[in-house]
Design an enzyme around this catalytic site. Sequence first.
Site, short mmCIF file in Angstrom:
data_model
loop_
_atom_site.label_atom_id
_atom_site.label_comp_id
_atom_site.label_asym_id
_atom_site.label_seq_id
_atom_site.Cartn_x
_atom_site.Cartn_y
_atom_site.Cartn_z
N GLN A 107 -32.12 -8.31 -39.17
CA GLN A 107 -32.61 -7.54 -38.01
C GLN A 107 -34.33 -7.51 -38.17
O GLN A 107 -34.89 -7.13 -38.97
CB GLN A 107 -32.29 -5.99 -37.93
N TYR A 188 -40.38 0.72 -31.61
CA TYR A 188 -41.11 -0.20 -32.44
C TYR A 188 -41.82 -1.01 -31.54
O TYR A 188 -41.79 -0.95 -30.28
CB TYR A 188 -40.20 -0.86 -33.59
N ARG A 235 -31.39 -6.38 -29.99
CA ARG A 235 -30.92 -5.01 -29.75
C ARG A 235 -32.12 -4.28 -28.81
O ARG A 235 -33.44 -4.34 -29.15
CB ARG A 235 -31.07 -4.16 -31.25
N GLY A 325 -22.87 2.92 -37.04
CA GLY A 325 -23.73 3.04 -38.02
C GLY A 325 -23.53 4.04 -39.09
O GLY A 325 -22.92 3.73 -40.13
N ARG A 326 -23.80 5.43 -38.82
CA ARG A 326 -23.57 6.64 -40.05
C ARG A 326 -22.22 6.32 -40.56
O ARG A 326 -22.17 6.55 -41.84
CB ARG A 326 -23.72 7.86 -39.22
C1 FMN Z 1 -29.98 6.31 -41.86
C2 FMN Z 1 -30.20 5.51 -40.57
C3 FMN Z 1 -31.03 4.27 -40.61
C4 FMN Z 1 -31.08 3.55 -39.59
N1 FMN Z 1 -31.90 2.34 -39.61
C5 FMN Z 1 -32.02 1.55 -38.35
C6 FMN Z 1 -32.63 0.37 -38.44
O1 FMN Z 1 -33.09 -0.27 -39.26
N2 FMN Z 1 -32.47 -0.38 -37.17
C7 FMN Z 1 -31.98 -0.09 -36.09
O2 FMN Z 1 -31.89 -0.67 -35.23
N3 FMN Z 1 -31.34 1.27 -35.98
C8 FMN Z 1 -31.17 2.13 -37.05
N4 FMN Z 1 -30.60 3.12 -37.01
C9 FMN Z 1 -30.06 3.53 -35.97
C10 FMN Z 1 -28.34 3.25 -35.96
O3 FMN Z 1 -28.56 2.04 -36.14
C11 FMN Z 1 -27.34 3.41 -34.96
O4 FMN Z 1 -28.14 3.05 -33.62
C12 FMN Z 1 -27.17 4.99 -34.80
O5 FMN Z 1 -26.95 5.67 -36.17
C13 FMN Z 1 -26.25 5.63 -33.93
O6 FMN Z 1 -25.13 4.72 -34.00
P1 FMN Z 1 -23.95 5.77 -34.94
O7 FMN Z 1 -23.74 6.93 -33.91
O8 FMN Z 1 -22.62 4.80 -35.22
O9 FMN Z 1 -24.59 6.29 -36.42
C14 FMN Z 1 -30.38 4.08 -38.45
C15 FMN Z 1 -29.67 5.25 -38.10
C16 FMN Z 1 -29.68 5.90 -39.36
C17 FMN Z 1 -28.92 7.21 -39.31
#
Ligand code: FMN
Length: 372
Positions: A107, A188, A235, A325-326
Amino acid sequence: MTDPLVSASDSDLFRPYRLGDLTLANRIVMAPLTRRRAGPAGVPGPLNATYYRQRATAGLIIGEATNISPQGKGNGWTPGIFNDAQVAGWRTVTDTLHAAGGHIFCQLWHTGRTSHPALQPGGVLPVAPSAIRAEGSSFTEQGPRPYVTPRPLHTDEIAGIVDDYRGATRRARAAGFDGVEIHGANGYLIDQFIRSGSNFRTDRYGGSLENRLRLVLEIAAAVVDEWGGDHVGIRISPLNQANSMHDADPATSFGTIAERLGRLGLVYLHVLEGSTRAPRGQGPQLDWQALRRGFGGTYISNNGHTRATALAARAADSADLICFGRPFIANPDLVARLRDDRPLAEIDQTTIYGMDPAGGEAGYTDYAELPA
Ligand SMILES: Cc1cc2nc3c(=O)[nH]c(=O)nc-3n(C[C@H](O)[C@H](O)[C@H](O)COP(=O)(O)O)c2cc1C
């Protein structure tokens, strides 16, 4: 509980999917997750390789956001992809992951106004489309620091930023990644240019929608030219308000982006649907299917998915790939747990980010897999 309407064995969620020239083992994607464990120079190493290898059963991993240039860095201990040491470090990660059968995109990240002078070469101000400060803090190596008012980029600096994306793509390829994801989400640099609430420029990169889209389209064209559309995804997060983001007409802005990027031949459109502040489906929504149709290629759905919503999305064919993600943080074997409907482990909130560059296994590589 097993959803009575769709059982895992009937669903193609756990079956292979063809993405460009890759065959993914299943339709589950691991979201990019910043974990801040790449040391002060942003060079990944064996610890990061172990973390990704543990999650290799995801059909596709989107690696954590990775700085395309020293100027793009907005958080301490995040990895980069702008020098040879970082390429060599990432090579360890990609080789280890490929040996375990996984696939990974890099990414590409420029944080724009959400950086801080403490993270900038020479201690200068971070750059942005306009001199508008976001609410929030950068995580510097000295701790959190409130965002500052950024310096607007001169028009003649923008070609250099597009070149940085191109160079990062070349390096990601040399580092063994399977492709790159342009980070156009979450407030960003690219998102700051796209959305009307953060771009007050009067040159050809601001003002009209056409002008606000110019940067993302120039970057996408350069990256596709560098590696080919099959290796490039993007994204976006049309409604996410994180980092003080706002757009006056997100349906038009992002509908236009989806169509234009589809025409450039990107392999996927990855959409953070809704806001990360609200549970899935709650709060304002766009017509996500309209974005998907406008783009025309693989559509990745993210935000708040559960086993049930993922199975339902495939049953309704509302997305090609489902991104978690999480849940991947505490469940390295998430795919098997979802397939077999086994319980998910909870995240330890205190160890999400690795503050100590010398350590970091705790809460990173020590989450257990369930016994088979
Ligand atoms: C600890 C953490 C770090 C994240 N880092 C990024 C990242 O580096 N790039 C990005 O596009 N989104 C990042 N996100 C957003 C996640 O990719 C994702 O969109 C968000 O957690 C929602 O998905 P989920 O409900 O499955 O967790 C981050 C989220 C969390 C919780």
